[in-house]
Design a protein around this motif. Structure first.
Motif, PDB file in Angstrom:
ATOM      1  N   TYR A 192       0.833  -1.206   0.000  1.00  0.00           N
ATOM      2  CA  TYR A 192       0.000   0.000   0.000  1.00  0.00           C
ATOM      3  C   TYR A 192       0.868   1.257   0.000  1.00  0.00           C
ATOM      4  CZ  TYR A 192      -3.928   2.998   1.533  1.00  0.00           C
ATOM      5  OH  TYR A 192      -4.913   3.958   1.632  1.00  0.00           O
ATOM      6  N   GLY A 193       1.849   1.301   0.877  1.00  0.00           N
ATOM      7  CA  GLY A 193       2.737   2.457   0.935  1.00  0.00           C
ATOM      8  C   GLY A 193       3.498   2.671  -0.354  1.00  0.00           C
ATOM      9  N   LEU A 194       3.990   1.578  -0.947  1.00  0.00           N
ATOM     10  CA  LEU A 194       4.736   1.690  -2.205  1.00  0.00           C
ATOM     11  C   LEU A 194       3.845   2.191  -3.337  1.00  0.00           C
ATOM     12  CD1 LEU A 194       6.885  -1.569  -2.041  1.00  0.00           C
ATOM     13  CD2 LEU A 194       7.704   0.789  -1.821  1.00  0.00           C
ATOM     14  N   LEU A 195       2.594   1.731  -3.370  1.00  0.00           N
ATOM     15  CA  LEU A 195       1.672   2.192  -4.410  1.00  0.00           C
ATOM     16  C   LEU A 195       1.368   3.678  -4.256  1.00  0.00           C
ATOM     17  CD1 LEU A 195      -0.884  -0.762  -4.655  1.00  0.00           C
ATOM     18  CD2 LEU A 195       0.800  -0.064  -6.371  1.00  0.00           C
ATOM     19  N   ILE A 196       1.253   4.144  -3.024  1.00  0.00           N
ATOM     20  CA  ILE A 196       0.997   5.572  -2.805  1.00  0.00           C
ATOM     21  C   ILE A 196       2.188   6.402  -3.274  1.00  0.00           C
ATOM     22  CG2 ILE A 196       0.497   7.356  -1.092  1.00  0.00           C
ATOM     23  CD1 ILE A 196      -0.818   5.147   0.621  1.00  0.00           C
ATOM     24  N   VAL A 197       3.398   5.955  -2.933  1.00  0.00           N
ATOM     25  CA  VAL A 197       4.609   6.679  -3.355  1.00  0.00           C
ATOM     26  C   VAL A 197       4.702   6.739  -4.879  1.00  0.00           C
ATOM     27  CG1 VAL A 197       7.136   6.594  -3.418  1.00  0.00           C
ATOM     28  CG2 VAL A 197       5.931   6.199  -1.265  1.00  0.00           C
ATOM     29  N   THR A 198       4.492   5.611  -5.548  1.00  0.00           N
ATOM     30  CA  THR A 198       4.626   5.598  -7.007  1.00  0.00           C
ATOM     31  C   THR A 198       3.494   6.369  -7.686  1.00  0.00           C
ATOM     32  OG1 THR A 198       3.539   3.416  -7.051  1.00  0.00           O
ATOM     33  CG2 THR A 198       5.944   3.455  -7.091  1.00  0.00           C
ATOM     34  N   THR A 199       2.340   6.418  -7.056  1.00  0.00           N
ATOM     35  CA  THR A 199       1.252   7.252  -7.588  1.00  0.00           C
ATOM     36  C   THR A 199       1.676   8.719  -7.584  1.00  0.00           C
ATOM     37  OG1 THR A 199      -0.518   5.735  -6.918  1.00  0.00           O
ATOM     38  CG2 THR A 199      -1.118   8.053  -7.187  1.00  0.00           C
ATOM     39  N   GLY A 200       2.290   9.150  -6.499  1.00  0.00           N
ATOM     40  CA  GLY A 200       2.769  10.526  -6.432  1.00  0.00           C
ATOM     41  C   GLY A 200       3.867  10.820  -7.428  1.00  0.00           C
ATOM     42  N   ALA A 201       4.819   9.889  -7.563  1.00  0.00           N
ATOM     43  CA  ALA A 201       5.916  10.083  -8.512  1.00  0.00           C
ATOM     44  C   ALA A 201       5.387  10.169  -9.939  1.00  0.00           C
ATOM     45  CB  ALA A 201       6.925   8.945  -8.385  1.00  0.00           C
ATOM     46  N   GLY A 202       4.440   9.296 -10.291  1.00  0.00           N
ATOM     47  CA  GLY A 202       3.856   9.341 -11.629  1.00  0.00           C
ATOM     48  C   GLY A 202       3.110  10.628 -11.890  1.00  0.00           C
ATOM     49  N   SER A 203       2.449  11.155 -10.845  1.00  0.00           N
ATOM     50  CA  SER A 203       1.709  12.403 -10.993  1.00  0.00           C
ATOM     51  C   SER A 203       2.649  13.593 -11.177  1.00  0.00           C
ATOM     52  CB  SER A 203       0.814  12.614  -9.767  1.00  0.00           C
ATOM     53  OG  SER A 203      -0.041  13.717  -9.944  1.00  0.00           O
ATOM     54  N   VAL A 204       3.799  13.574 -10.490  1.00  0.00           N
ATOM     55  CA  VAL A 204       4.795  14.640 -10.675  1.00  0.00           C
ATOM     56  C   VAL A 204       5.258  14.679 -12.133  1.00  0.00           C
ATOM     57  CG1 VAL A 204       7.137  15.398 -10.111  1.00  0.00           C
ATOM     58  CG2 VAL A 204       5.606  14.659  -8.290  1.00  0.00           C
ATOM     59  N   ILE A 205       5.542  13.514 -12.690  1.00  0.00           N
ATOM     60  CA  ILE A 205       5.977  13.447 -14.094  1.00  0.00           C
ATOM     61  C   ILE A 205       4.857  13.915 -15.022  1.00  0.00           C
ATOM     62  CG2 ILE A 205       6.666  11.859 -15.940  1.00  0.00           C
ATOM     63  CD1 ILE A 205       8.049  10.173 -13.749  1.00  0.00           C
ATOM     64  N   PHE A 206       3.630  13.511 -14.722  1.00  0.00           N
ATOM     65  CA  PHE A 206       2.475  13.848 -15.547  1.00  0.00           C
ATOM     66  C   PHE A 206       2.230  15.352 -15.596  1.00  0.00           C
ATOM     67  CE2 PHE A 206      -2.267  14.076 -16.042  1.00  0.00           C
ATOM     68  CZ  PHE A 206      -2.380  13.417 -17.257  1.00  0.00           C
ATOM     69  N   HIS A 207       2.336  16.011 -14.442  1.00  0.00           N
ATOM     70  CA  HIS A 207       2.064  17.449 -14.363  1.00  0.00           C
ATOM     71  C   HIS A 207       3.317  18.303 -14.516  1.00  0.00           C
ATOM     72  CE1 HIS A 207      -2.147  16.993 -13.224  1.00  0.00           C
ATOM     73  NE2 HIS A 207      -1.785  16.059 -12.355  1.00  0.00           N
ATOM     74  N   GLY A 208       4.482  17.671 -14.482  1.00  0.00           N
ATOM     75  CA  GLY A 208       5.727  18.417 -14.587  1.00  0.00           C
ATOM     76  C   GLY A 208       6.267  18.423 -16.001  1.00  0.00           C
ATOM     77  N   PRO A 209       7.285  17.621 -16.280  1.00  0.00           N
ATOM     78  CA  PRO A 209       7.863  17.614 -17.638  1.00  0.00           C
ATOM     79  C   PRO A 209       6.890  17.093 -18.685  1.00  0.00           C
ATOM     80  CG  PRO A 209       8.810  15.870 -16.279  1.00  0.00           C
ATOM     81  CD  PRO A 209       8.022  16.741 -15.356  1.00  0.00           C
ATOM     82  N   ALA A 210       5.938  16.237 -18.271  1.00  0.00           N
ATOM     83  CA  ALA A 210       4.854  15.749 -19.149  1.00  0.00           C
ATOM     84  C   ALA A 210       5.333  15.217 -20.492  1.00  0.00           C
ATOM     85  CB  ALA A 210       3.826  16.858 -19.362  1.00  0.00           C
ATOM     86  N   PRO A 211       6.224  14.209 -20.506  1.00  0.00           N
ATOM     87  CA  PRO A 211       6.573  13.582 -21.782  1.00  0.00           C
ATOM     88  C   PRO A 211       5.369  12.816 -22.335  1.00  0.00           C
ATOM     89  CG  PRO A 211       7.473  12.331 -19.952  1.00  0.00           C
ATOM     90  CD  PRO A 211       6.920  13.593 -19.361  1.00  0.00           C
ATOM     91  N   GLU A 212       5.469  12.365 -23.554  1.00  0.00           N
ATOM     92  CA  GLU A 212       4.338  11.679 -24.186  1.00  0.00           C
ATOM     93  C   GLU A 212       3.903  10.441 -23.417  1.00  0.00           C
ATOM     94  OE1 GLU A 212       5.183  10.819 -28.223  1.00  0.00           O
ATOM     95  OE2 GLU A 212       5.288  12.927 -28.848  1.00  0.00           O
ATOM     96  N   TRP A 213       4.835   9.776 -22.756  1.00  0.00           N
ATOM     97  CA  TRP A 213       4.526   8.548 -22.035  1.00  0.00           C
ATOM     98  C   TRP A 213       4.089   8.789 -20.598  1.00  0.00           C
ATOM     99  CZ3 TRP A 213       7.963   8.732 -18.059  1.00  0.00           C
ATOM    100  CH2 TRP A 213       9.181   9.395 -18.294  1.00  0.00           C
ATOM    101  N   SER A 214       3.933  10.052 -20.206  1.00  0.00           N
ATOM    102  CA  SER A 214       3.612  10.345 -18.802  1.00  0.00           C
ATOM    103  C   SER A 214       2.239   9.834 -18.389  1.00  0.00           C
ATOM    104  CB  SER A 214       3.710  11.854 -18.540  1.00  0.00           C
ATOM    105  OG  SER A 214       2.749  12.569 -19.295  1.00  0.00           O
ATOM    106  N   GLY A 215       1.332   9.703 -19.366  1.00  0.00           N
ATOM    107  CA  GLY A 215       0.012   9.177 -19.025  1.00  0.00           C
ATOM    108  C   GLY A 215       0.085   7.759 -18.482  1.00  0.00           C
ATOM    109  N   VAL A 216       1.037   6.968 -19.000  1.00  0.00           N
ATOM    110  CA  VAL A 216       1.188   5.583 -18.552  1.00  0.00           C
ATOM    111  C   VAL A 216       1.696   5.531 -17.113  1.00  0.00           C
ATOM    112  CG1 VAL A 216       2.395   3.407 -18.948  1.00  0.00           C
ATOM    113  CG2 VAL A 216       1.562   4.752 -20.893  1.00  0.00           C
ATOM    114  N   VAL A 217       2.750   6.311 -16.802  1.00  0.00           N
ATOM    115  CA  VAL A 217       3.303   6.272 -15.446  1.00  0.00           C
ATOM    116  C   VAL A 217       2.372   6.940 -14.445  1.00  0.00           C
ATOM    117  CG1 VAL A 217       5.684   6.148 -16.245  1.00  0.00           C
ATOM    118  CG2 VAL A 217       4.674   8.380 -15.805  1.00  0.00           C
ATOM    119  N   HIS A 218       1.451   7.751 -14.935  1.00  0.00           N
ATOM    120  CA  HIS A 218       0.430   8.333 -14.062  1.00  0.00           C
ATOM    121  C   HIS A 218      -0.657   7.309 -13.765  1.00  0.00           C
ATOM    122  CE1 HIS A 218      -3.413  10.485 -13.376  1.00  0.00           C
ATOM    123  NE2 HIS A 218      -2.668  11.352 -12.703  1.00  0.00           N
TER     124      HIS A 218
END
Length: 219
Positions: free
Chosen positions: A52-78
């Protein structure tokens, strides 16, 4: 104009630099902070809470990428960790309602669900995510009803989540609370409240009561 960025429906204007949408990107770190808190809480009696904790951390990391540099593949990691987190909450509630702890193999289901949902096309993917989220909330409500000892914890988490979801929905691009160049961003509020909600839910994660205890009187 260049190609649309993945997070443009979340209202805030994109700027230059790593934090393309500053408010939305920075508040995504709330998930990382909450997840690290879960991992460091010393309450990891069950393997489920570690996951559970790991999923929360990776959800946040994916969201940072999605809203930050936003590469084309950011939707997947989000989407991948977010969908897995939602599926995990649903599975955890279902195991409690069934009165039996799930086997290790069964916990692969959230990962499979995340990959499957993220691989399908945009309209269907959004519908699938909404359906899965509805299932997680619905099972949590049933858990609230069945486990009187957890009612306060669950209702707090659901109230915070519901309030954040309402603000986030009204703040979508074109919505009444959308002000693209404002420091206040409703989607950023959603990040903080959603992260708070999953943190509030932590005490019930991994707990499994007997089926008979569902008949216990409320407290």
């Amino acid at each position: 104009m260049g190609a649309a960025r993945p997070a443009e429906l979340d209202c805030e204007l994109f700027g230059e630099g790593f934090f393309g949408q500053p408010a939305n990107a920075v508040t995504s770190l709330a998930f990382v902070a909450v997840g690290l808190g879960v991992l460091a809480s010393g309450r990891l009696r069950q393997r489920q809470r570690t996951v559970y904790g790991l999923l929360i951390v990776t959800t946040g990391a994916g969201s940072v990428i999605f809203h930050g540099p936003a590469p084309e593949w950011s939707g997947v990691v989000h989407d991948l960790p977010l969908v897995a987190l939602i599926a995990f909450v649903a599975a955890d509630a279902a195991s409690d309602l069934a009165g039996r702890r799930l086997t290790d193999a069964w916990w692969l289901v959230p990962s499979v669900a995340a990959v499957a949902v993220s691989a399908i096309g945009e309209p269907v993917r959004l519908a699938a995510q909404a359906t899965l989220a509805t299932a997680a909330v619905g099972l949590s409500v049933l858990r609230w009803q069945a486990r009187p000892q957890h009612r306060r914890t669950i209702v707090r988490a659901l109230l915070v989540l519901g309030t954040g979801a309402l603000i986030g929905t009204l703040s979508r691009s074109g919505g009444p609370l959308c002000h693209p160049d404002s420091l206040f961003q409703g989607h950023a509020v959603w990040h903080v409240m959603a992260a708070s909600a999953v943190g509030l839910l932590t005490p019930v994660i991994g707990r499994v009561g007997s089926r008979a205890s569902r008949l216990a009187p409320g407290r």
